[in-house]
Design a protein around this motif. Structure first.
Motif, short mmCIF file in Angstrom:
data_model
loop_
_atom_site.label_atom_id
_atom_site.label_comp_id
_atom_site.label_asym_id
_atom_site.label_seq_id
_atom_site.Cartn_x
_atom_site.Cartn_y
_atom_site.Cartn_z
N LYS A 181 -4.31 2.65 5.21
CA LYS A 181 -4.14 2.31 3.80
C LYS A 181 -5.49 2.13 3.12
CE LYS A 181 0.42 0.09 4.10
NZ LYS A 181 1.18 -1.20 3.98
N MET A 182 -6.43 1.50 3.83
CA MET A 182 -7.78 1.33 3.28
C MET A 182 -8.45 2.68 3.09
SD MET A 182 -9.08 -1.99 5.47
CE MET A 182 -10.72 -1.98 4.75
N ALA A 183 -8.28 3.59 4.08
CA ALA A 183 -8.88 4.91 3.98
C ALA A 183 -8.31 5.67 2.79
CB ALA A 183 -8.65 5.69 5.28
N LYS A 184 -7.02 5.53 2.56
CA LYS A 184 -6.41 6.19 1.41
C LYS A 184 -6.89 5.56 0.11
CE LYS A 184 -1.91 7.48 -0.51
NZ LYS A 184 -0.43 7.42 -0.33
N LYS A 185 -7.04 4.25 0.11
CA LYS A 185 -7.47 3.52 -1.09
C LYS A 185 -8.89 3.88 -1.50
CE LYS A 185 -8.30 -1.31 -2.54
NZ LYS A 185 -8.15 -2.73 -2.11
N TYR A 186 -9.80 3.93 -0.51
CA TYR A 186 -11.23 4.13 -0.83
C TYR A 186 -11.68 5.56 -0.66
CZ TYR A 186 -11.35 -0.98 -0.53
OH TYR A 186 -11.13 -2.33 -0.72
#
Length: 358
Positions: free
Chosen positions: A162-167
């Motif tokens: 989710k963090m990878a998708k967010k940033y």
């Protein structure tokens, strides 16, 4: 026409024909940051208190030692940095411009006696970290140190994804593993793979200086070879009328690089021509004057100008000109001929000039 005037005219004519355009090129290695910020994130959960691979040290001690080694080779390139621990999210070095000393103090403050609570919620801890990173601008890296044993809370892989998708490509997760189980290693490798730029390494491998340096470069910076070309276009006009004896002979391609004073191959044609003319006119004495731009302390520039003058004077003496005919003097930054507020002006002020002494 006097011999001195003829000598001056001969050099002026040579400079006009040969030195209308002079180019200097050199290469240098330039270090550039890969990221704008990074966070060191250390697992300090109960399992990290266990001995690591028969080293006699606990996993948390080996993890801290790996981070200390890493900190010793990270160049200070102006990025922001921070040091956090989990599972009880704690800040040991708040987000600020990276300083090796500040991070070292933070690492020394992390306790090595892990707590007695039984849960290790890696996924939840990354959610806590995400809350800290959400306001970080630019590209940033997280260096996670853990044994990969997670036994409660949200699944770490899902949270990191989710963090990878967010940033997007702003975020890289790198892992320093102190895992001693197949399950722990598998989880940590999986986490590093959730970002396209993630790097996985074993803590023990970082004891090898070559591996340590490569990991630091993979995470923090690039080394690029840049070609530095300086082009000076200076046309010296031949004056048809007699040149006064006190006029200055300026070797336009006797310009030095920043903080340099040694003779370069590009200078040799002019120096050889000057030596030939001086040998043909043995009654002339010369003053070799060295100059600098205004960058740096005045006292240092004075010494640098003297080294430049002595470098040219020594070359002339070694190439057949009697030392008693040569006087070398440094003027430091006191006699600029060009604007020191411009890059081109500073280049041209890093020069050597030759006067005919009466």
């Amino acid at each position: 026409m006097s011999l001195k005037k003829a000598f001056i005219l001969a050099i002026a004519a040579f400079l006009t024909m040969a030195l209308a355009s002079a180019a200097f090129a050199e290469t240098k290695i330039v270090i550039k940051p890969k990221v704008d910020a990074f966070a060191l994130f250390l697992d300090d959960s109960p399992s990290m208190g266990q001995e690591y691979m028969a080293t006699g040290n606990s996993k948390v001690v080996e993890g801290l030692n790996a981070l200390k080694r890493l900190n010793s080779v990270v160049p200070e390139l102006g990025y922001k940095s921070a040091l956090y621990t989990m599972p009880e999210f704690t800040t040991y070095s708040p987000a600020a411009t990276y300083s090796r000393n500040n991070i070292a103090r933070g690492l020394s403050a992390v306790p090595t006696d892990t707590g007695f609570f039984m849960s290790t919620p890696i996924g939840n801890s990354f959610e806590d970290l995400d809350a800290k990173l959400s306001n970080w601008p630019g590209k940033f890296a997280v260096i996670f140190v853990s044994d990969g044993l997670s036994n409660t809370g949200n699944k770490p892989g899902i949270v990191v994804s989710k963090m990878a998708k967010k940033y997007g490509d702003r975020f890289c997760l790198h892992v320093i593993s102190v895992a001693d189980t197949a399950r722990g290693k598998a989880l940590l490798k999986n986490l590093a793979s959730r970002t396209s730029c993630g790097v996985y390494v074993e803590a023990d491998q970082l004891k090898d200086k070559a591996v340590l340096d490569k990991f630091a470069q993979d995470v923090f910076y690039t080394q690029e070879e840049e070609l530095i070309v300086e082009v000076v276009e200076e046309v010296v006009e031949v004056v048809p009328a007699p040149v006064p004896v006190e006029d200055k002979i300026v070797f336009r391609n006797l310009n030095f690089g920043f903080d340099k004073y040694k003779i370069t191959d590009e200078m040799l044609p002019s120096l050889e021509e000057a030596a030939a003319l001086l040998q043909a006119n043995p009654n002339l004495d010369i003053l070799v004057g060295g100059h600098t731009d205004s960058t740096g302390p005045t006292a240092y520039n004075q010494g640098l100008s003297e080294r430049r003058a002595n470098s040219v004077a020594t070359w002339l003496e070694k190439n057949g000109i009697e030392g008693e005919r040569i006087t070398a003097k440094g003027y430091g930054e006191t006699n600029p001929k060009y604007d020191n507020n411009t890059r081109e002006g500073r280049k041209l002020n890093r020069r050597v000039e030759i006067d005919i002494e009466n």
